[in-house]
Design a protein around this motif. Sequence first.
Motif, mmCIF file in Angstrom:
data_model
loop_
_atom_site.group_PDB
_atom_site.id
_atom_site.type_symbol
_atom_site.label_atom_id
_atom_site.label_comp_id
_atom_site.label_asym_id
_atom_site.label_seq_id
_atom_site.Cartn_x
_atom_site.Cartn_y
_atom_site.Cartn_z
ATOM 1 N N TYR A 1 29.665 11.161 14.915
ATOM 2 C CA TYR A 1 28.255 10.977 15.269
ATOM 3 C C TYR A 1 27.342 11.761 14.323
ATOM 4 O O TYR A 1 26.330 11.238 13.843
ATOM 5 N N LEU A 2 27.691 13.010 14.049
ATOM 6 C CA LEU A 2 26.858 13.826 13.156
ATOM 7 C C LEU A 2 26.853 13.279 11.728
ATOM 8 O O LEU A 2 25.824 13.333 11.051
ATOM 9 N N GLY A 3 27.979 12.751 11.277
ATOM 10 C CA GLY A 3 28.024 12.120 9.956
ATOM 11 C C GLY A 3 27.128 10.903 9.876
ATOM 12 O O GLY A 3 26.436 10.677 8.885
ATOM 13 N N TRP A 4 27.111 10.103 10.939
ATOM 14 C CA TRP A 4 26.230 8.930 10.974
ATOM 15 C C TRP A 4 24.765 9.353 10.995
ATOM 16 O O TRP A 4 23.936 8.777 10.305
ATOM 17 N N ARG A 5 24.441 10.373 11.798
ATOM 18 C CA ARG A 5 23.051 10.843 11.864
ATOM 19 C C ARG A 5 22.602 11.424 10.519
ATOM 20 O O ARG A 5 21.463 11.224 10.111
ATOM 21 N N PHE A 6 23.494 12.153 9.849
ATOM 22 C CA PHE A 6 23.161 12.720 8.539
ATOM 23 C C PHE A 6 22.920 11.605 7.534
ATOM 24 O O PHE A 6 21.950 11.648 6.773
ATOM 25 N N TRP A 7 23.770 10.575 7.531
ATOM 26 C CA TRP A 7 23.574 9.447 6.628
ATOM 27 C C TRP A 7 22.264 8.737 6.948
ATOM 28 O O TRP A 7 21.496 8.381 6.053
ATOM 29 N N LYS A 8 22.002 8.534 8.225
ATOM 30 C CA LYS A 8 20.771 7.847 8.633
ATOM 31 C C LYS A 8 19.544 8.653 8.229
ATOM 32 O O LYS A 8 18.543 8.090 7.786
ATOM 33 N N TYR A 9 19.595 9.969 8.362
ATOM 34 C CA TYR A 9 18.483 10.836 7.984
ATOM 35 C C TYR A 9 18.236 10.778 6.478
ATOM 36 O O TYR A 9 17.087 10.705 6.031
ATOM 37 N N LEU A 10 19.285 10.801 5.693
ATOM 38 C CA LEU A 10 19.125 10.828 4.236
ATOM 39 C C LEU A 10 18.743 9.468 3.647
ATOM 40 O O LEU A 10 17.978 9.413 2.687
ATOM 41 N N TRP A 11 19.290 8.385 4.191
ATOM 42 C CA TRP A 11 19.167 7.099 3.525
ATOM 43 C C TRP A 11 18.306 6.085 4.248
ATOM 44 O O TRP A 11 18.167 4.959 3.776
ATOM 45 N N SER A 12 17.704 6.411 5.355
ATOM 46 C CA SER A 12 16.806 5.466 6.021
ATOM 47 C C SER A 12 15.458 5.441 5.283
ATOM 48 O O SER A 12 14.997 6.461 4.777
ATOM 49 N N PRO A 13 14.847 4.278 5.240
ATOM 50 C CA PRO A 13 13.542 4.210 4.574
ATOM 51 C C PRO A 13 12.482 4.993 5.362
ATOM 52 O O PRO A 13 12.494 5.021 6.587
ATOM 53 N N ARG A 14 11.592 5.620 4.648
ATOM 54 C CA ARG A 14 10.499 6.385 5.271
ATOM 55 C C ARG A 14 9.265 5.494 5.340
ATOM 56 O O ARG A 14 8.937 4.766 4.404
ATOM 57 N N ILE A 15 8.568 5.594 6.441
ATOM 58 C CA ILE A 15 7.333 4.823 6.618
ATOM 59 C C ILE A 15 6.173 5.792 6.456
ATOM 60 O O ILE A 15 6.056 6.771 7.193
ATOM 61 N N ILE A 16 5.335 5.502 5.493
ATOM 62 C CA ILE A 16 4.183 6.347 5.235
ATOM 63 C C ILE A 16 2.932 5.551 5.577
ATOM 64 O O ILE A 16 2.712 4.466 5.062
ATOM 65 N N ASP A 17 2.112 6.101 6.434
ATOM 66 C CA ASP A 17 0.893 5.433 6.866
ATOM 67 C C ASP A 17 -0.285 6.027 6.095
ATOM 68 O O ASP A 17 -0.712 7.140 6.357
ATOM 69 N N ASP A 18 -0.802 5.275 5.129
ATOM 70 C CA ASP A 18 -1.931 5.755 4.318
ATOM 71 C C ASP A 18 -3.280 5.348 4.881
ATOM 72 O O ASP A 18 -4.312 5.678 4.285
ATOM 73 N N LEU A 19 -3.310 4.675 5.987
ATOM 74 C CA LEU A 19 -4.571 4.177 6.526
ATOM 75 C C LEU A 19 -5.378 5.275 7.235
ATOM 76 O O LEU A 19 -6.555 5.088 7.510
ATOM 77 N N LYS A 20 -4.795 6.381 7.550
ATOM 78 C CA LYS A 20 -5.525 7.431 8.291
ATOM 79 C C LYS A 20 -6.376 8.260 7.411
ATOM 80 O O LYS A 20 -6.265 8.722 6.428
#
Length: 101
Positions: A82-101
Amino acid sequence: MPIVIGIFFLLPLFFGALAEYLCCRLPRRRFWRFLPPVIAVVFLIVAVWVRIQNWESKDVSPLTQLIIFPGVPAVALLLGVYLGWRFWKYLWSPRIIDDLK
């Protein structure tokens, strides 16, 4: 005592996390991600089965034998997966940046 904790908890935790991270990171196919959890569950089933078949000690209760050997390493292995999956998800998931604010 620390060496027992290392052998029965930290090593399975480390190997589970490493296996899951590498199976998520390296292959291109998604079904490889399910290999470490399946292997961990199979390990648990085999360890419990072997423990049940080899109950020869009359001094130690069967419940204690099931908790100490297959239980602790299996929980650590599943936690590591589980921790290996969470670490992979944290490192390689796309980040969403909201520039509209």
